[in-house]
Design a protein around this motif. Structure first.
Motif, PDB file in Angstrom:
ATOM      1  N   ASP A 104       0.807  -1.201   0.113  1.00 45.06           N
ATOM      2  CA  ASP A 104       0.002   0.047  -0.008  1.00 45.06           C
ATOM      3  C   ASP A 104       1.073   1.309  -0.058  1.00 45.06           C
ATOM      4  O   ASP A 104       0.341   1.974  -0.780  1.00 45.06           O
ATOM      5  CB  ASP A 104      -0.823  -0.216   1.064  1.00 45.06           C
ATOM      6  N   PHE A 105       2.283   1.104   0.755  1.00 41.70           N
ATOM      7  CA  PHE A 105       2.942   2.288   0.916  1.00 41.70           C
ATOM      8  C   PHE A 105       3.440   2.655  -0.568  1.00 41.70           C
ATOM      9  O   PHE A 105       3.671   3.661  -0.957  1.00 41.70           O
ATOM     10  CB  PHE A 105       3.692   2.145   2.122  1.00 41.70           C
ATOM     11  N   ALA A 294      13.608  11.390  -1.870  1.00 40.69           N
ATOM     12  CA  ALA A 294      12.304  11.383  -1.177  1.00 40.69           C
ATOM     13  C   ALA A 294      11.690  10.374  -0.719  1.00 40.69           C
ATOM     14  O   ALA A 294      11.085  10.270   0.229  1.00 40.69           O
ATOM     15  CB  ALA A 294      11.309  12.074  -2.276  1.00 40.69           C
ATOM     16  N   TYR A 295      11.850   9.075  -1.447  1.00 43.14           N
ATOM     17  CA  TYR A 295      11.318   7.931  -1.106  1.00 43.14           C
ATOM     18  C   TYR A 295      12.009   7.272  -0.209  1.00 43.14           C
ATOM     19  O   TYR A 295      11.375   6.824   1.035  1.00 43.14           O
ATOM     20  CB  TYR A 295      11.626   6.934  -2.342  1.00 43.14           C
ATOM     21  N   GLY A 303       5.692   6.202  11.097  1.00 43.28           N
ATOM     22  CA  GLY A 303       4.338   5.655  10.576  1.00 43.28           C
ATOM     23  C   GLY A 303       4.411   4.970   9.275  1.00 43.28           C
ATOM     24  O   GLY A 303       3.538   4.383   8.748  1.00 43.28           O
ATOM     25  N   ALA A 304       5.683   4.948   8.808  1.00 45.16           N
ATOM     26  CA  ALA A 304       5.850   4.280   7.316  1.00 45.16           C
ATOM     27  C   ALA A 304       6.049   2.936   7.910  1.00 45.16           C
ATOM     28  O   ALA A 304       6.541   2.475   8.977  1.00 45.16           O
ATOM     29  CB  ALA A 304       7.203   4.601   6.941  1.00 45.16           C
ATOM     30  N   LEU A 316       9.119  -6.223  -4.153  1.00 41.32           N
ATOM     31  CA  LEU A 316       8.062  -5.494  -3.802  1.00 41.32           C
ATOM     32  C   LEU A 316       8.371  -4.016  -4.384  1.00 41.32           C
ATOM     33  O   LEU A 316       7.316  -3.331  -5.001  1.00 41.32           O
ATOM     34  CB  LEU A 316       7.589  -5.290  -2.489  1.00 41.32           C
ATOM     35  N   THR A 317       9.613  -3.705  -4.303  1.00 41.92           N
ATOM     36  CA  THR A 317       9.837  -2.393  -4.744  1.00 41.92           C
ATOM     37  C   THR A 317      10.421  -2.378  -6.347  1.00 41.92           C
ATOM     38  O   THR A 317      10.664  -1.347  -6.743  1.00 41.92           O
ATOM     39  CB  THR A 317      11.110  -1.942  -4.057  1.00 41.92           C
ATOM     40  N   GLN A 318      10.391  -3.714  -7.056  1.00 43.00           N
ATOM     41  CA  GLN A 318      11.013  -3.879  -8.265  1.00 43.00           C
ATOM     42  C   GLN A 318      10.470  -2.927  -9.316  1.00 43.00           C
ATOM     43  O   GLN A 318      10.929  -1.936 -10.278  1.00 43.00           O
ATOM     44  CB  GLN A 318      10.879  -5.087  -8.869  1.00 43.00           C
ATOM     45  N   ALA A 319       8.983  -2.678  -9.461  1.00 43.85           N
ATOM     46  CA  ALA A 319       8.301  -1.874 -10.237  1.00 43.85           C
ATOM     47  C   ALA A 319       8.617  -0.434 -10.276  1.00 43.85           C
ATOM     48  O   ALA A 319       8.643   0.371 -11.186  1.00 43.85           O
ATOM     49  CB  ALA A 319       6.640  -2.078 -10.114  1.00 43.85           C
TER      50      ALA A 319
END
Length: 366
Positions: A104-105, A294-295, A303-304, A316-319
């Motif tokens: 979701d994040f 920024a990421y 909260g992240a 999960l971060t590949q895209a």
């Protein structure tokens, strides 16, 4: 010119470095760091042709790709190179709810994350090891742990040296006891992934290079190679004074044209102050030092969601990472960077490598 005897006498900085070069068929004691995804053959060819040691971070490469890379370097250079693999850990624990929170994040930062994105699997480690033996590099190096004794025995039977990456004195002692031919000491300043044997303590056990280096040199009898935050001749000279026989440099070569880095990443390195980098698990699930974009900052904010373990987080971060790289979007790019990134030169890699050594010799009175 009369040489300074303190700089060239037995056991002194230049004498150690020259002995290391003699023992490893090098002209200069400058090694390219094996950076997974950022070691095209062209970069190793340039460093090897300057008299240093090329390198390939083979973590994500299939066996045939490893052999193809080695053949490409040999076609362009008679110099040596190292092939490097991560030592795999146990299968990561999975938590569907936690991964959903990460998904979701990430949906706020890039394309929608596919439901099966976390199912990524690394290449077969045993098959990669066989490919490295078949390629017969001058050096096989390790990170995140130590090779099994059986593999070390086979490697040495072929005349291949083993350079073991360590991040603490305790790890250095383990590597020496396991038969490593040289110890690569990685300080916390280094860009990219931390080489800690224990992923869980990688952040809490971070030590700066110029504290760690002399401590390891005092603790082991093997040659020691300094890595992390070295990007100019002053750093090379300082590392040799503190006991290193050679230096290993990653970020310091990334702005060279042979590195073929995305321009946005290369330009950002040139502007990055030491405090503009961050150690984060947000890209891969293992801690690595990147530009504090920024990421990366958002992923470490209160909260992240906590990153998933490696390699789930990488899947999960590949895209997001792929879209950022294609679009030159540094705000969410996986832009690994050491703390001395701004010192990285934009000359061709051979020129950079030779200048590093020439400058170190001048500073050491050789």
């Amino acid at each position: 010119m009369t040489q300074n005897p303190e700089a060239t006498g037995p056991g002194a900085p230049l004498a150690r470095a020259r002995l290391f070069c003699e023992q490893n068929n090098l002209a200069i004691p400058v090694l390219l760091a094996p950076m997974a995804g950022a070691c095209p053959a062209s970069l190793s060819i340039a460093v090897a042709n300057a008299g240093g040691l090329g390198a390939c971070g083979a973590l994500l490469m299939q066996p045939e790709a490893i052999k193809t890379w080695a053949a490409a370097v040999r076609a362009g250079s008679n110099g040596g190179f190292q092939l490097n693999l991560w030592i795999p850990g146990p299968p990561p624990p999975r938590d569907a709810a936690a991964e959903d929170a990460v998904r979701d994040f990430l949906n706020q930062w890039g394309p929608q994350v596919a439901p099966d994105a976390g199912e990524t699997r690394p290449p077969d480690f045993a098959a990669q090891c066989e490919a490295m033996l078949e390629a017969r590099p001058a050096v096989i190096s390790s990170i995140m742990g130590l090779y099994p004794p059986e593999f070390v025995e086979r490697m040495k039977a072929l005349g291949i040296k083993w350079f073991a990456n360590v991040t603490t004195v305790a790890e250095a002692l383990l590597a020496e006891a396991a038969g490593a031919d040289a110890i690569v000491v990685q300080g916390m300043e280094a860009g990219g992934h931390r080489g800690a044997f224990d992923a869980q303590t990688a952040e809490s056990a971070m030590v700066g290079l110029f504290s760690l280096l002399p401590a390891v040199c005092d603790a082991v009898k093997r040659p020691v190679i300094a890595s992390g935050g070295i990007a100019d001749a002053r750093g090379v000279a300082a590392a040799l004074i503190l006991g290193a026989c050679a230096v290993q440099i990653g970020t310091g070569f990334l702005r060279c044209p042979e590195a073929k880095l995305p321009p946005a990443w290369a330009d950002a390195l040139g502007q990055a102050k030491p405090e503009d980098t961050i150690v984060t698990r947000a890209f891969s699930g293992r801690p690595g030092r990147s530009l504090a974009n920024a990421y990366a900052r958002a992923a470490s904010a209160p909260g992240a969601p906590a990153p998933a373990p490696y390699p789930v987080q990488r899947g999960l971060t590949q895209a997001m990472r792929e879209k950022a790289a294609k679009g030159g979007d540094i705000t969410r790019m996986q832009a690994w960077a050491g703390q001395s990134a701004a010192m990285a030169a934009t000359d061709c890699a051979a020129t950079v490598a030779r200048a590093l050594w020439a400058g170190a010799i001048a500073r050491l009175g050789g």
